[in-house]
Design a protein around this motif. Structure first.
Motif, PDB file in Angstrom:
ATOM      1  N   ASP A  48       0.638  -1.384  -0.127  1.00  0.00           N
ATOM      2  CA  ASP A  48      -0.056  -0.234   0.068  1.00  0.00           C
ATOM      3  C   ASP A  48       0.842   1.239  -0.011  1.00  0.00           C
ATOM      4  O   ASP A  48       1.745   1.640   0.712  1.00  0.00           O
ATOM      5  N   SER A 217      -3.465   1.972   9.864  1.00  0.00           N
ATOM      6  CA  SER A 217      -3.130   2.375  11.168  1.00  0.00           C
ATOM      7  C   SER A 217      -3.716   0.859  12.326  1.00  0.00           C
ATOM      8  O   SER A 217      -4.202   1.178  13.264  1.00  0.00           O
ATOM      9  N   LEU A 219      -2.036  -0.953  13.767  1.00  0.00           N
ATOM     10  CA  LEU A 219      -1.381  -1.144  15.164  1.00  0.00           C
ATOM     11  C   LEU A 219      -1.284   0.075  16.032  1.00  0.00           C
ATOM     12  O   LEU A 219      -0.421   0.373  17.005  1.00  0.00           O
ATOM     13  N   SER A 221      -0.580   3.183  14.655  1.00  0.00           N
ATOM     14  CA  SER A 221       0.301   4.075  14.019  1.00  0.00           C
ATOM     15  C   SER A 221       1.406   4.224  15.077  1.00  0.00           C
ATOM     16  O   SER A 221       1.654   3.630  16.008  1.00  0.00           O
ATOM     17  N   LEU A 258      -3.300  -3.332   6.799  1.00  0.00           N
ATOM     18  CA  LEU A 258      -2.079  -2.902   6.273  1.00  0.00           C
ATOM     19  C   LEU A 258      -0.906  -2.417   7.120  1.00  0.00           C
ATOM     20  O   LEU A 258      -0.786  -1.194   7.469  1.00  0.00           O
ATOM     21  N   LYS A 260       2.439  -1.339   8.862  1.00  0.00           N
ATOM     22  CA  LYS A 260       3.648  -0.666   8.422  1.00  0.00           C
ATOM     23  C   LYS A 260       4.789  -1.140   9.189  1.00  0.00           C
ATOM     24  O   LYS A 260       4.635  -0.821  10.521  1.00  0.00           O
ATOM     25  N   SER A 261       6.143  -1.508   8.432  1.00  0.00           N
ATOM     26  CA  SER A 261       7.236  -1.413   9.374  1.00  0.00           C
ATOM     27  C   SER A 261       8.181  -1.288   8.291  1.00  0.00           C
ATOM     28  O   SER A 261       8.056  -1.435   7.315  1.00  0.00           O
ATOM     29  N   ARG A 266      10.342  -7.209  11.917  1.00  0.00           N
ATOM     30  CA  ARG A 266       9.026  -7.117  12.231  1.00  0.00           C
ATOM     31  C   ARG A 266       7.816  -7.332  10.958  1.00  0.00           C
ATOM     32  O   ARG A 266       6.820  -7.804  11.282  1.00  0.00           O
TER      33      ARG A 266
HETATM   34  N1  LIG Z   1      -5.935   5.915   3.700  1.00  0.00           N
HETATM   35  C1  LIG Z   1      -5.391   6.676   4.548  1.00  0.00           C
HETATM   36  O1  LIG Z   1      -5.498   7.849   4.953  1.00  0.00           O
HETATM   37  C2  LIG Z   1      -4.045   6.101   5.585  1.00  0.00           C
HETATM   38  C3  LIG Z   1      -4.090   6.682   6.773  1.00  0.00           C
HETATM   39  C4  LIG Z   1      -2.906   5.926   7.498  1.00  0.00           C
HETATM   40  C5  LIG Z   1      -2.119   4.839   7.184  1.00  0.00           C
HETATM   41  N2  LIG Z   1      -2.645   4.382   5.906  1.00  0.00           N
HETATM   42  C6  LIG Z   1      -1.854   2.842   5.558  1.00  0.00           C
HETATM   43  O2  LIG Z   1      -1.941   2.212   6.406  1.00  0.00           O
HETATM   44  C7  LIG Z   1      -0.714   1.666   6.812  1.00  0.00           C
HETATM   45  C8  LIG Z   1      -0.335   1.497   8.331  1.00  0.00           C
HETATM   46  O3  LIG Z   1      -0.740   2.459   9.092  1.00  0.00           O
HETATM   47  P1  LIG Z   1       0.372   3.577   9.986  1.00  0.00           P
HETATM   48  O4  LIG Z   1       1.607   3.528   9.167  1.00  0.00           O
HETATM   49  O5  LIG Z   1      -0.400   4.538  10.244  1.00  0.00           O
HETATM   50  O6  LIG Z   1       0.397   2.705  11.266  1.00  0.00           O
HETATM   51  P2  LIG Z   1       0.777   1.034  12.115  1.00  0.00           P
HETATM   52  O7  LIG Z   1       0.881   0.162  10.643  1.00  0.00           O
HETATM   53  O8  LIG Z   1      -0.518   0.846  12.743  1.00  0.00           O
HETATM   54  O9  LIG Z   1       1.810   1.116  12.839  1.00  0.00           O
HETATM   55  C9  LIG Z   1       3.088   1.461  12.383  1.00  0.00           C
HETATM   56  C10 LIG Z   1       4.134   1.696  13.497  1.00  0.00           C
HETATM   57  O10 LIG Z   1       4.281   0.571  14.115  1.00  0.00           O
HETATM   58  C11 LIG Z   1       5.545   0.130  14.286  1.00  0.00           C
HETATM   59  N3  LIG Z   1       5.473  -1.218  14.184  1.00  0.00           N
HETATM   60  C12 LIG Z   1       5.231  -2.086  12.988  1.00  0.00           C
HETATM   61  N4  LIG Z   1       5.462  -3.392  13.524  1.00  0.00           N
HETATM   62  C13 LIG Z   1       5.635  -3.565  14.805  1.00  0.00           C
HETATM   63  C14 LIG Z   1       5.582  -4.542  15.776  1.00  0.00           C
HETATM   64  N5  LIG Z   1       5.494  -5.903  15.435  1.00  0.00           N
HETATM   65  N6  LIG Z   1       5.648  -4.319  16.943  1.00  0.00           N
HETATM   66  C15 LIG Z   1       6.018  -2.998  17.499  1.00  0.00           C
HETATM   67  N7  LIG Z   1       5.897  -1.927  16.895  1.00  0.00           N
HETATM   68  C16 LIG Z   1       5.535  -2.227  15.351  1.00  0.00           C
HETATM   69  C17 LIG Z   1       6.257   0.943  13.277  1.00  0.00           C
HETATM   70  O11 LIG Z   1       7.349   1.036  13.275  1.00  0.00           O
HETATM   71  P3  LIG Z   1       8.421   0.451  12.570  1.00  0.00           P
HETATM   72  O12 LIG Z   1       8.273   1.026  11.077  1.00  0.00           O
HETATM   73  O13 LIG Z   1       9.809   1.287  13.204  1.00  0.00           O
HETATM   74  O14 LIG Z   1       8.824  -0.778  12.602  1.00  0.00           O
HETATM   75  C18 LIG Z   1       5.511   2.392  13.354  1.00  0.00           C
HETATM   76  O15 LIG Z   1       5.914   2.839  14.262  1.00  0.00           O
HETATM   77  C19 LIG Z   1       0.191   2.970   6.396  1.00  0.00           C
HETATM   78  O16 LIG Z   1       1.848   2.762   6.349  1.00  0.00           O
HETATM   79  C20 LIG Z   1      -0.361   3.450   4.926  1.00  0.00           C
HETATM   80  O17 LIG Z   1      -0.006   2.581   3.964  1.00  0.00           O
HETATM   81  C21 LIG Z   1      -3.479   4.961   5.177  1.00  0.00           C
END
Ligand SMILES: NC(=O)c1ccc[n+]([C@@H]2O[C@H](COP(=O)([O-])OP(=O)(O)OC[C@H]3O[C@@H](n4cnc5c(N)ncnc54)[C@H](OP(=O)(O)O)[C@@H]3O)[C@@H](O)[C@H]2O)c1
Length: 310
Positions: A48, A217, A219, A221, A258, A260-261, A266
């Motif tokens: 994504d 998000s 996790l 975010s 989805l 993110k890391s 991870r």
């Molecule tokens: N459509 C929209 O408006 C929208 C909005 C927000 C997000 N998104 C999409 O959804 C994806 C995911 O959301 P997000 O990036 O906001 O947050 P997320 O995936 O909920 O969380 C990411 C955070 O968690 C950490 N993390 C990852 N795996 C982990 C684990 N196993 N243990 C502990 N911490 C961990 C990551 O750090 P590290 O990277 O340092 O591991 C980062 O700080 C985005 O990347 C994007 O592609 C879309």
């Protein structure tokens, strides 16, 4: 076990349940490039990205090289990108899409989403343009008429360069409005979903209209407080897995997820899901009775989320 679940979208397309998120994964120093390659090597078949993440070119390079290195074909991977609010005017939609298409350079896009149900002044080319008084510089010409943005997105399907179109951050009132004029029902609504924000009503509404919900998000975010949650911690301990794995395992019982890391270990563990028992799913569903939190709430200056309309 590596999650091998797929969801069938309303046009028959198959979407892998776990996708790598790439928001805030930098295009610098090969960060996102390596993350995408690590994901494909770990068994992810879904990536994504978005114009607004500023990393499409590097995500595309990671996909192209990751496919080669893992003996995969383009059709083995599902790739999503998104139309930014500054490209929301119908006349700019083809350009916004074409720019993403070229940056990614992977032959076609599986899913193109309207990133937000808002339109920003496109003249500044800033992602979050502000007026001199500090207010959001919304596109006065468009006046939030996302129906006409959608109409322009529908036409993209005729190019053959994109297989499915959908939306993100759409609430029930905005979906009801969109569905009045839409010729193509969005395949997906990508929304914030996790135990502190399960959005039961919105997910049920989408289901009733044939719209698949993707969890962003999952996790919590970057400012997550989910990792301190007792119920989640206990379930994680009982399976001897990380709390993130429980969040993702619960997420895939509802739709695609989805996480993110940028860390390979991870990335690899996040796609290893467990089969939760019904009572555990129920216990996680019940968490929002006592704790709710929306982690992503940009101030666009217009109502967006369901609670904005209450
Ligand atoms: N459509 C929209 O408006 C929208 C909005 C927000 C997000 N998104 C999409 O959804 C994806 C995911 O959301 P997000 O990036 O906001 O947050 P997320 O995936 O909920 O969380 C990411 C955070 O968690 C950490 N993390 C990852 N795996 C982990 C684990 N196993 N243990 C502990 N911490 C961990 C990551 O750090 P590290 O990277 O340092 O591991 C980062 O700080 C985005 O990347 C994007 O592609 C879309």
């Amino acid at each position: 076990m590596v999650c091998q679940k797929y969801f069938t979208l309303n046009n028959g397309a198959q979407m892998p349940a776990v996708g790598l998120g790439t928001w805030q994964s930098s295009e610098k120093d090969d960060t996102v490039y390596k993350a995408v390659k690590a994901a494909l090597a770990a068994g992810y078949r879904h990536i994504d990205t978005a114009m607004m993440y500023g990393n499409e070119a590097e995500v595309g390079r990671g996909i192209r090289d990751g496919l080669k290195e893992n003996g995969l074909k383009r059709e083995d991977v599902f790739v999503t990108t998104k139309l930014a609010p500054i490209d929301a005017r119908p006349e700019y939609v083809p350009r916004g899409f074409e720019d993403s298409f070229k940056r990614l350079d992977i032959g076609y896009i599986d899913l193109y989403l309207m990133h937000w149900p808002v339109a920003m002044n496109p003249e500044t080319r800033q992602l979050f343009p502000l007026r001199p008084d500090g207010s959001r510089d919304v596109d006065e010409e468009l006046k939030g008429r996302f129906e006409i943005t959608w109409e322009a997105m529908e036409k993209l399907l005729d190019t053959g360069k994109v297989k499915s179109i959908g939306v993100a951050n759409f609430s029930i009132p905005n979906l009801e409005r969109l569905l009045k004029t839409a010729k193509v029902v969005p395949a997906v609504n990508q929304i914030e979903l996790h135990p502190y924000l399960p959005q039961f009503k919105l997910v049920e509404f989408c289901k009733s209209k044939g719209i698949h919900c993707s969890a962003y998000s999952p996790l919590g975010s970057t400012q997550s407080t989910l990792f301190e949650d007792e119920t989640l911690g206990k379930i994680a301990k009982s399976y001897n897995v990380s709390l993130a794995q429980i969040l993702i395992s619960w997420g895939v019982t509802r739709g695609s997820v989805l996480p993110k890391s940028v860390h390979p270990e991870r990335i690899a563990s996040n796609i290893e899901t467990v089969e939760l028992k019904d009572e555990e799913i129920q216990a996680i569903n019940d968490i929002s009775k006592t704790t709710t939190k929306r982690f992503i709430r940009p101030n666009w200056g217009v109502p967006v989320f369901d609670e904005d309309f209450e």
